[in-house]
Design a protein around this motif. Structure first.
Motif, PDB file in Angstrom:
ATOM      1  N   PRO A 133       0.068  15.169  12.461  1.00  0.00           N
ATOM      2  CA  PRO A 133       0.158  15.889  11.433  1.00  0.00           C
ATOM      3  C   PRO A 133      -0.152  14.794  10.313  1.00  0.00           C
ATOM      4  N   ASP A 134       0.687  14.279   9.491  1.00  0.00           N
ATOM      5  CA  ASP A 134       0.857  12.986   8.693  1.00  0.00           C
ATOM      6  C   ASP A 134      -0.421  12.187   8.593  1.00  0.00           C
ATOM      7  N   ARG A 135      -1.854  12.096   9.108  1.00  0.00           N
ATOM      8  CA  ARG A 135      -2.653  11.322   9.269  1.00  0.00           C
ATOM      9  C   ARG A 135      -3.111  10.586   7.485  1.00  0.00           C
ATOM     10  N   GLU A 136      -3.186  11.923   7.531  1.00  0.00           N
ATOM     11  CA  GLU A 136      -3.999  11.730   5.347  1.00  0.00           C
ATOM     12  C   GLU A 136      -2.703  11.184   4.702  1.00  0.00           C
ATOM     13  N   GLY A 137      -1.639  11.007   4.552  1.00  0.00           N
ATOM     14  CA  GLY A 137      -0.880  10.770   3.453  1.00  0.00           C
ATOM     15  C   GLY A 137      -1.076   9.277   4.510  1.00  0.00           C
ATOM     16  N   ARG A 138      -0.332   9.201   5.423  1.00  0.00           N
ATOM     17  CA  ARG A 138      -0.675   7.987   5.783  1.00  0.00           C
ATOM     18  C   ARG A 138      -1.429   7.055   5.727  1.00  0.00           C
ATOM     19  N   ARG A 139      -2.301   7.152   6.019  1.00  0.00           N
ATOM     20  CA  ARG A 139      -3.741   6.534   5.567  1.00  0.00           C
ATOM     21  C   ARG A 139      -3.717   6.640   4.194  1.00  0.00           C
ATOM     22  N   GLU A 140      -3.399   7.322   3.787  1.00  0.00           N
ATOM     23  CA  GLU A 140      -3.368   6.893   1.787  1.00  0.00           C
ATOM     24  C   GLU A 140      -2.929   6.502   1.418  1.00  0.00           C
ATOM     25  N   GLN A 141      -1.551   5.910   1.378  1.00  0.00           N
ATOM     26  CA  GLN A 141      -0.498   4.922   1.439  1.00  0.00           C
ATOM     27  C   GLN A 141      -0.192   3.824   2.090  1.00  0.00           C
ATOM     28  N   ALA A 142      -1.840   3.823   3.356  1.00  0.00           N
ATOM     29  CA  ALA A 142      -1.875   2.479   3.583  1.00  0.00           C
ATOM     30  C   ALA A 142      -2.824   2.053   3.043  1.00  0.00           C
ATOM     31  N   ALA A 143      -3.998   2.222   2.600  1.00  0.00           N
ATOM     32  CA  ALA A 143      -4.900   2.328   1.794  1.00  0.00           C
ATOM     33  C   ALA A 143      -4.088   1.488   0.290  1.00  0.00           C
ATOM     34  N   ARG A 150      -4.491  -7.313  -1.596  1.00  0.00           N
ATOM     35  CA  ARG A 150      -5.888  -7.326  -1.842  1.00  0.00           C
ATOM     36  C   ARG A 150      -5.835  -8.332  -3.744  1.00  0.00           C
ATOM     37  N   GLN A 151      -5.126  -7.203  -3.555  1.00  0.00           N
ATOM     38  CA  GLN A 151      -5.304  -8.427  -5.564  1.00  0.00           C
ATOM     39  C   GLN A 151      -4.093  -9.279  -5.702  1.00  0.00           C
ATOM     40  N   ARG A 152      -3.389  -9.193  -4.984  1.00  0.00           N
ATOM     41  CA  ARG A 152      -1.854 -10.287  -4.931  1.00  0.00           C
ATOM     42  C   ARG A 152      -2.339 -11.955  -4.510  1.00  0.00           C
ATOM     43  N   GLN A 153      -3.492 -11.287  -3.885  1.00  0.00           N
ATOM     44  CA  GLN A 153      -4.207 -12.004  -3.145  1.00  0.00           C
ATOM     45  C   GLN A 153      -4.762 -13.001  -4.035  1.00  0.00           C
ATOM     46  N   GLU A 154      -6.166 -11.698  -4.703  1.00  0.00           N
ATOM     47  CA  GLU A 154      -6.872 -12.699  -5.649  1.00  0.00           C
ATOM     48  C   GLU A 154      -6.485 -13.545  -6.913  1.00  0.00           C
ATOM     49  N   ARG A 155      -4.801 -13.076  -7.064  1.00  0.00           N
ATOM     50  CA  ARG A 155      -4.380 -14.014  -7.842  1.00  0.00           C
ATOM     51  C   ARG A 155      -3.770 -14.766  -7.743  1.00  0.00           C
ATOM     52  N   GLY A 156      -3.864 -15.057  -6.073  1.00  0.00           N
ATOM     53  CA  GLY A 156      -3.046 -16.271  -5.454  1.00  0.00           C
ATOM     54  C   GLY A 156      -1.897 -16.405  -5.163  1.00  0.00           C
ATOM     55  N   GLU A 157      -1.295 -15.068  -4.991  1.00  0.00           N
ATOM     56  CA  GLU A 157      -0.168 -15.180  -4.067  1.00  0.00           C
ATOM     57  C   GLU A 157       0.316 -14.895  -3.399  1.00  0.00           C
ATOM     58  N   LEU A 158      -1.066 -14.905  -2.282  1.00  0.00           N
ATOM     59  CA  LEU A 158      -1.486 -15.009  -0.510  1.00  0.00           C
ATOM     60  C   LEU A 158      -2.566 -15.287  -0.126  1.00  0.00           C
ATOM     61  N   ASP A 160      -5.757 -17.624   1.593  1.00  0.00           N
ATOM     62  CA  ASP A 160      -7.163 -17.126   1.221  1.00  0.00           C
ATOM     63  C   ASP A 160      -7.204 -16.235   3.047  1.00  0.00           C
ATOM     64  N   ASP A 161      -6.676 -17.305   4.274  1.00  0.00           N
ATOM     65  CA  ASP A 161      -7.283 -17.004   5.232  1.00  0.00           C
ATOM     66  C   ASP A 161      -6.060 -15.869   6.172  1.00  0.00           C
ATOM     67  N   LEU A 162      -5.862 -15.474   5.437  1.00  0.00           N
ATOM     68  CA  LEU A 162      -4.910 -13.945   5.825  1.00  0.00           C
ATOM     69  C   LEU A 162      -5.293 -12.523   5.544  1.00  0.00           C
ATOM     70  N   ASP A 163      -5.463 -11.886   6.581  1.00  0.00           N
ATOM     71  CA  ASP A 163      -6.062 -10.460   6.191  1.00  0.00           C
ATOM     72  C   ASP A 163      -4.618  -9.520   6.159  1.00  0.00           C
ATOM     73  N   PRO A 164      -5.089  -9.516   4.694  1.00  0.00           N
ATOM     74  CA  PRO A 164      -3.493  -8.779   4.051  1.00  0.00           C
ATOM     75  C   PRO A 164      -3.372  -6.890   4.712  1.00  0.00           C
ATOM     76  N   ALA A 165      -4.904  -6.300   5.337  1.00  0.00           N
ATOM     77  CA  ALA A 165      -4.249  -5.472   6.537  1.00  0.00           C
ATOM     78  C   ALA A 165      -3.250  -5.880   7.258  1.00  0.00           C
ATOM     79  N   VAL A 166      -3.298  -7.658   7.916  1.00  0.00           N
ATOM     80  CA  VAL A 166      -2.444  -7.761   9.093  1.00  0.00           C
ATOM     81  C   VAL A 166      -1.213  -7.791   9.018  1.00  0.00           C
ATOM     82  N   VAL A 167      -0.888  -8.712   7.563  1.00  0.00           N
ATOM     83  CA  VAL A 167      -0.072  -9.211   7.159  1.00  0.00           C
ATOM     84  C   VAL A 167       0.885  -7.962   6.639  1.00  0.00           C
ATOM     85  N   LEU A 168       0.263  -6.631   6.319  1.00  0.00           N
ATOM     86  CA  LEU A 168       1.168  -5.160   6.516  1.00  0.00           C
ATOM     87  C   LEU A 168       1.630  -4.332   7.399  1.00  0.00           C
TER      88      LEU A 168
END
Length: 233
Positions: A133-143, A150-158, A160-168
């Motif tokens: 029942p909470d799939r939409e809210g869950r997906r939106e927050q995760a996205a 990913r933005q932090r990765q572009e700034r060099g904080e993460l 490059d060879d790490l997947d931000p989704a897996v990190v989360l």
């Protein structure tokens, strides 16, 4: 002149109708009581087994009010999810380092046993997104969270060879581990996983681990290691 039994010469006070603001406050208080009761009940038995009647009894309200305010059981479960998302640490703060944000994210999960138990119940009874029942809210927050990483990765904080989704996902797992695996935490760390001392220590250790995810820190450590090797040679 006689008066009828039970009557009085004193005029009766007319009951004042509540003002719109008062009715609004009463409604908000009732909704808050229902939500708090639902959180307790769901954390105890899980969303699949929770009964609307039990929530209403704990809140001290007629169960019809749950349908009136939340649209029923599924709407109430969505409201619980939305409440946690409002309280959750966000990644948007550019003034704070990624290790600090990750540590707070993990510490929040480790320190909030009720929310973590609800998350675990949801996972145990999960049988596909179409039944969530909470799939939409869950997906939106995760996205949003993945996009911020990913933005932090572009700034060099993460790195490059790490997947931000897996990190989360790993961060979420790290956050719930002390609550869901207290026996393993005790066996491995020799501590009560729910004690404030352990939660503080665990959070600090996760901050240090998170520093190793940064390409900037990793590069600095590599240069430092090369410097030590050159000095020893």
């Amino acid at each position: 002149m006689s008066t009828a039994p039970g009557s009085s010469d004193t005029p009766r006070r007319t009951r004042r109708s509540p003002q719109p603001q008062e009715r609004q406050r009463d409604a908000e208080r009732t909704k808050a009581r229902i939500l708090e009761a639902a959180i307790v009940e769901v954390s105890a038995v899980g969303p699949a087994q929770v009964r609307v009647a039990a929530i209403a009894a704990r809140a001290g309200v007629n169960k019809q009010l749950i349908s009136y305010y939340f649209g029923g059981r599924d709407g109430l479960l969505r409201a619980i999810g939305e409440r946690w998302r409002e309280q959750k640490v966000a990644f948007q703060s550019e003034t704070r380092s990624l290790p600090d944000v990750i540590a707070d994210y993990v510490g929040q999960g480790a320190g909030d046993a009720v929310a973590t138990r609800i998350l675990a119940w949801e996972g145990l009874h999960y049988d596909g997104p179409e039944h969530d029942p909470d799939r939409e809210g869950r997906r939106e927050q995760a996205a949003r969270d993945v996009a911020e990483l990913r933005q932090r990765q572009e700034r060099g904080e993460l790195a490059d060879d790490l997947d931000p989704a897996v990190v989360l996902l790993a961060m979420i797992g790290a956050g719930v581990a002390p609550v869901l695996l207290p026996h393993m935490a005790n066996a491995i760390c020799g501590a009560d996983a729910q004690s404030p001392e352990f939660v503080a220590h665990y959070t600090e250790q996760m901050r240090r681990i998170a520093r190793r995810l940064s390409v900037l820190v990793a590069g600095a450590d590599e240069e430092e290691g090369e410097g030590r090797r050159a000095a020893s040679g």
